[in-house]
Scaffold this motif. Sequence first.
Motif, PDB file in Angstrom:
ATOM      1  N   TYR A  60      -4.129   3.445  58.214  1.00  0.00           N
ATOM      2  CA  TYR A  60      -3.908   2.608  57.033  1.00  0.00           C
ATOM      3  C   TYR A  60      -4.480   3.234  55.768  1.00  0.00           C
ATOM      4  CZ  TYR A  60      -8.565   0.840  58.355  1.00  0.00           C
ATOM      5  OH  TYR A  60      -9.886   0.734  58.716  1.00  0.00           O
ATOM      6  N   ASN A  61      -5.427   4.154  55.885  1.00  0.00           N
ATOM      7  CA  ASN A  61      -5.953   4.863  54.715  1.00  0.00           C
ATOM      8  C   ASN A  61      -5.056   6.018  54.278  1.00  0.00           C
ATOM      9  OD1 ASN A  61      -8.269   3.251  54.473  1.00  0.00           O
ATOM     10  ND2 ASN A  61      -9.363   4.497  55.968  1.00  0.00           N
ATOM     11  N   ARG A  63      -1.415   5.932  54.667  1.00  0.00           N
ATOM     12  CA  ARG A  63      -0.023   5.528  54.428  1.00  0.00           C
ATOM     13  C   ARG A  63       0.474   5.680  52.994  1.00  0.00           C
ATOM     14  NH1 ARG A  63      -0.751   0.394  57.821  1.00  0.00           N
ATOM     15  NH2 ARG A  63      -0.517   1.219  59.906  1.00  0.00           N
ATOM     16  N   GLU A  64      -0.338   5.356  52.006  1.00  0.00           N
ATOM     17  CA  GLU A  64       0.144   5.384  50.627  1.00  0.00           C
ATOM     18  C   GLU A  64       0.144   6.772  49.995  1.00  0.00           C
ATOM     19  OE1 GLU A  64      -1.475   2.449  48.012  1.00  0.00           O
ATOM     20  OE2 GLU A  64      -1.399   0.904  49.566  1.00  0.00           O
ATOM     21  N   LYS A  65      -0.753   7.646  50.416  1.00  0.00           N
ATOM     22  CA  LYS A  65      -0.891   8.944  49.759  1.00  0.00           C
ATOM     23  C   LYS A  65      -0.444  10.124  50.613  1.00  0.00           C
ATOM     24  CE  LYS A  65      -4.539   7.388  46.740  1.00  0.00           C
ATOM     25  NZ  LYS A  65      -5.896   7.520  46.274  1.00  0.00           N
ATOM     26  N   THR A  67       2.332  11.605  53.901  1.00  0.00           N
ATOM     27  CA  THR A  67       3.509  11.426  54.741  1.00  0.00           C
ATOM     28  C   THR A  67       3.234  12.168  56.046  1.00  0.00           C
ATOM     29  OG1 THR A  67       5.907  11.623  54.863  1.00  0.00           O
ATOM     30  CG2 THR A  67       4.741  13.431  53.789  1.00  0.00           C
ATOM     31  N   LYS A 159       2.729  14.002  43.413  1.00  0.00           N
ATOM     32  CA  LYS A 159       3.596  13.530  42.321  1.00  0.00           C
ATOM     33  C   LYS A 159       4.046  14.685  41.451  1.00  0.00           C
ATOM     34  CE  LYS A 159       1.803   8.887  42.084  1.00  0.00           C
ATOM     35  NZ  LYS A 159       0.483   8.618  42.599  1.00  0.00           N
TER      36      LYS A 159
END
Length: 164
Positions: A60-61, A63-65, A67, A159
């Motif tokens: 869960y740490n 997932r956002e940053k 892949t 990004k």
Amino acid sequence: MNIVIDDKEIVALNEFELGWRFEKTHCPDISESEKNQIKPVSVMESKRLNKVIDYFEQEYNLREKFTQTDWISANAESDEKIERFRNQLELTLEKWDEEIIITWHRNITLKTSKKIFIKYWSDFLYPSSDDVTLISEKTNWIMFYRHFEVANIWTRISKNLTTE
């Protein structure tokens, strides 16, 4: 985030619990200069590093940053399969050239170059016994190897690729 190892906490490879993996009897092709690039750390430093690594071991740490790849076969039963996994590692990690930290257990951790790890990955990762976490020192990627000969790699989502 950078993971920094205290150089005073680096111990001799022959004093390292898994140092035998890089002796000539187990790893005949490794040179002394390559062995010098494998830098085990003390138990105390290993425990400190693993407090940081714990964060990255929680999906869960990530997932956002990050892949993730699918699970990749990390089978070392033939030269062809060793080379196949080596090629997958090189392709997946090609844009990062930073040191990596490898931890088998809270007390057993080392630092080495990506080049050394990829060249000798089957000496770092033993089937049937090792569940290992590898993380780049700049936390751009994390790899989880499981003893049933599979690996999963999480890479940082960028990004702006030109800033790396």
